[in-house]
Structure formats: C-alpha cells, structure tokens
Scaffold this active site. Structure first.
Site, mmCIF file in Angstrom:
data_model
loop_
_atom_site.group_PDB
_atom_site.id
_atom_site.type_symbol
_atom_site.label_atom_id
_atom_site.label_comp_id
_atom_site.label_asym_id
_atom_site.label_seq_id
_atom_site.Cartn_x
_atom_site.Cartn_y
_atom_site.Cartn_z
ATOM 1 N N SER A 30 0.825 -1.205 0.000
ATOM 2 C CA SER A 30 0.000 0.000 0.000
ATOM 3 C C SER A 30 0.860 1.255 0.000
ATOM 4 O O SER A 30 1.904 1.319 0.643
ATOM 5 C CB SER A 30 -0.905 0.005 1.231
ATOM 6 O OG SER A 30 -1.636 1.208 1.326
ATOM 7 N N ASN A 137 -4.383 -0.133 8.704
ATOM 8 C CA ASN A 137 -3.181 0.627 9.045
ATOM 9 C C ASN A 137 -3.405 1.277 10.406
ATOM 10 O O ASN A 137 -4.203 2.200 10.538
ATOM 11 C CB ASN A 137 -2.919 1.694 7.981
ATOM 12 C CG ASN A 137 -1.725 2.577 8.308
ATOM 13 O OD1 ASN A 137 -1.042 2.362 9.305
ATOM 14 N ND2 ASN A 137 -1.482 3.571 7.472
ATOM 15 N N CYS A 140 -1.611 5.379 12.721
ATOM 16 C CA CYS A 140 -2.182 6.727 12.683
ATOM 17 C C CYS A 140 -2.437 7.230 14.097
ATOM 18 O O CYS A 140 -2.751 6.444 14.993
ATOM 19 C CB CYS A 140 -3.502 6.727 11.912
ATOM 20 S SG CYS A 140 -3.337 6.247 10.196
ATOM 21 N N LYS A 175 -1.901 -4.142 9.974
ATOM 22 C CA LYS A 175 -0.551 -3.712 9.604
ATOM 23 C C LYS A 175 0.078 -3.000 10.795
ATOM 24 O O LYS A 175 -0.303 -1.886 11.145
ATOM 25 C CB LYS A 175 -0.604 -2.782 8.390
ATOM 26 C CG LYS A 175 0.767 -2.386 7.857
ATOM 27 C CD LYS A 175 0.636 -1.608 6.558
ATOM 28 C CE LYS A 175 1.990 -1.307 5.934
ATOM 29 N NZ LYS A 175 1.849 -0.583 4.642
ATOM 30 N N VAL A 201 6.809 -4.815 8.559
ATOM 31 C CA VAL A 201 6.603 -3.638 9.381
ATOM 32 C C VAL A 201 6.224 -2.455 8.505
ATOM 33 O O VAL A 201 6.618 -2.391 7.350
ATOM 34 C CB VAL A 201 7.868 -3.277 10.176
ATOM 35 C CG1 VAL A 201 8.201 -4.346 11.197
ATOM 36 C CG2 VAL A 201 9.062 -2.997 9.290
ATOM 37 N N ASN A 202 5.489 -1.537 9.120
ATOM 38 C CA ASN A 202 5.266 -0.244 8.499
ATOM 39 C C ASN A 202 6.564 0.563 8.657
ATOM 40 O O ASN A 202 7.530 0.082 9.222
ATOM 41 C CB ASN A 202 4.077 0.456 9.160
ATOM 42 C CG ASN A 202 3.380 1.429 8.236
ATOM 43 O OD1 ASN A 202 3.986 1.956 7.310
ATOM 44 N ND2 ASN A 202 2.104 1.680 8.487
ATOM 45 N N GLY A 275 7.495 -2.606 -1.505
ATOM 46 C CA GLY A 275 7.069 -1.216 -1.579
ATOM 47 C C GLY A 275 8.056 -0.305 -2.267
ATOM 48 O O GLY A 275 7.929 0.019 -3.444
#
Length: 314
Positions: A30, A137, A140, A175, A201-202, A275
């Site tokens: 994403s 996600n 945030c 995520k 991982v993000n 990504g």
C-alpha cells in the site's frame, strides 16, 4: 513419493493468507502502487500474488505539503500524508475497473483517526465486490486519545481491531507499526482482538536536515523511513511477531530480491509485500516473481510455502 522431473521444473509458489490463496507470495504494498490501475500498463498485475491499494479513509484527503519525499542512504523518507480519494469514491471510480482485471487479488488498506473512522470506512467498503480482505493501518494518531498512534498503545490497538472486526465482512489483516517497545506483544494483542493475519513492518519514524539551509528535508519534519536500510530490523520483527501468534504474518521492509523474500519466509512470513523497490523500478514486483521462480527451480524448492518458519537454529 518423489515428484517427476517435469514437476520439479514447475515449483509451487502459492501461499494461503487468512483463507485467501495467492499464486505467489509477492504483494505490492500500500502507498507504493497507487490503486493498482496506475501500474496496469507496465506490470502484468495477474502475475503478482496480489496488491494493496493506497490507504483509504472515510473522507478524501489531500495529504501533506511538499517536499514529502527524500532519498536517503539505502532508503527513502516519505510523508505523503495518506492522500487518497476516500472510500466511497474508491468504490465508485476504481473498484469497477479493478474487477475487470482477471486473476488478481485486491486488498484494501484502511486508516482513520478515530475508531468511528475505521468503522465507517469498513462499512462503506463492505458494499463493494472484488476486495479480498482489508489491511488495517494502525500507524495513525488516535485524535480522541491525545494523538498517540493506535498501533503504539495496547489498549487503542485492541479497541480499533475489535471495532473493525465487528463490522468487517472480509478477513482482517492488521498492519503493525515498528515504533513500539515489543512487536511480539502488539502482534499477540491484534490476534486476540480478532485479526485474521498481520502485516509488518510499516515505516520507521525518521527525519533528515539540510545543513545548507538548516531546514528539514521534509515539510512535515518527520517522515517514514523505508527501503533496504530497514530490512534487517524488519526481518527480526517479523521473526518476533511470528513466534508470538498463530495467524499468518505478511513480512515487508526493504525487500528487493528473491533471496530477501526467502529470508522473510524463513523468519516466519507466509507472504511478503514490496514497496520502495517500485519507486526505483516500477516493474520490480513482476521481476521479483520471475526471479523467485528461477531461484526455486535452481534450488529444487518444490513448495515454497514449506519454507515459512524454516529457520534452522542449531
């Protein structure tokens, strides 16, 4: 019973994530692949295991002001600000076209700043056909609780996953943020709250400064660090998470080669996401699938899924 020579030339790359069969473990991540349609002319989307559309929110968002991208040593900083057209517009404008692409698995990434944001976005997307699962996600800030990230606070993570799970009509992938003390703890919390799979991982919170101007390189001051620079940390976190849960783990963080994929799978990942590699080579995802196929043939790997969690410690 040994497989025939013909079978050995055609390794099985398929994997299963939360009941969803993917032809191979390569998923476009994403935020790096638009809504998928932008890559249709340069990537054979049906060659990928799947792709995750850019994060969708309850309402459209314009994102952060520029500059919001900056190349670093072996990586990239980004602070796009989750710019998107909103969940409703995605259903009306993008999803019908995505459904025309055959043999492709589409995941919808969802984010919000309150539990109600997540709940409403899921409810809107439930109306659409052609979405395989939701990726939540949780990196945030929770604006109702002082701005702390959902994914950094155990209670907030539990609450938002339970909220989304309650209304979701599709499998839920959570995520996880790497900006935590214990990724194993957060992975376990997400599982107990109802997650069907995890992705991690993000990006890591980071920043860069221009010594000439003495100003930040990114208008937002801080940004998310991604790319090969974070891969060793990401592999360790995937290993820690996979050890603490029984649900599938999708690994990501600096993957740009077939051997990177194998490393994540040996650490415990069932599938992976690519990504940043798509920024320096828009065809990276498809190329890596081909590279993975070749690697499996050359190393006589018959069923790729058997490598998940196959790390040898002795």
């Amino acid at each position: 019973m040994s497989k025939s020579p013909a079978a050995k030339g055609s390794p099985d790359l398929s994997v299963n994530v939360a009941g969803i069969r993917l032809k191979n473990p390569v998923i476009a991540a994403s935020g790096t692949f638009g809504y998928g349609l932008e890559f249709e002319d340069i990537v054979h989307l049906d060659k990928l295991g799947g792709f995750v559309v850019k994060g969708l929110s309850r309402e459209p968002m314009t994102g952060n002001p520029p500059p919001r991208l900056y190349e670093t040593t072996a990586g990239m900083l980004n602070a796009i600000g989750l710019q998107n057209i909103g969940a409703r517009a995605f259903l009306d404008e993008k999803l019908p076209k995505l459904r025309e692409i055959k043999n492709t698995v589409v995941f919808a990434n969802i984010f919000g700043y309150t539990r109600e944001d997540y709940e409403r976005s899921v409810q809107i997307l439930n109306e659409g056909e052609g979405i395989a699962a939701y990726e939540l996600n949780v990196s945030c800030p929770n604006t109702q609780h002082g701005g702390i990230q959902f994914g950094s606070d155990p209670r907030s993570l539990d609450e938002v996953v339970r909220t989304a799970k309650r209304v979701s009509e599709r499998p839920l992938i959570v995520k996880l943020s790497p900006n935590v003390t214990s990724i194993a703890q957060m992975a376990h919390i997400a599982q107990e709250a109802g997650a069907d799979a995890l992705s991690l991982v993000n990006t890591f919170v980071a920043m860069a400064i221009d010594p000439e101007t003495r100003k930040p390189r990114i208008a937002n001051l801080t940004a998310g660090l991604s790319g090969p620079a974070i891969k060793p940390i990401a592999v360790r976190m995937v290993y820690d998470a996979a050890q603490s849960v029984k649900i599938p783990v999708i690994g990501m963080g600096g993957i740009s080669t077939a051997t990177d994929i194998l490393e994540f799978m040996l650490a415990g990942a069932t599938a992976i996401q690519i990504g940043t590699a798509s920024y320096w080579d828009p065809c990276a995802t498809e190329k890596i699938v081909e590279e993975l196929q070749t690697y499996c043939v050359e190393h006589n790997i018959q069923e790729l899924s058997e490598l998940t969690g196959g790390l040898i410690l002795e």
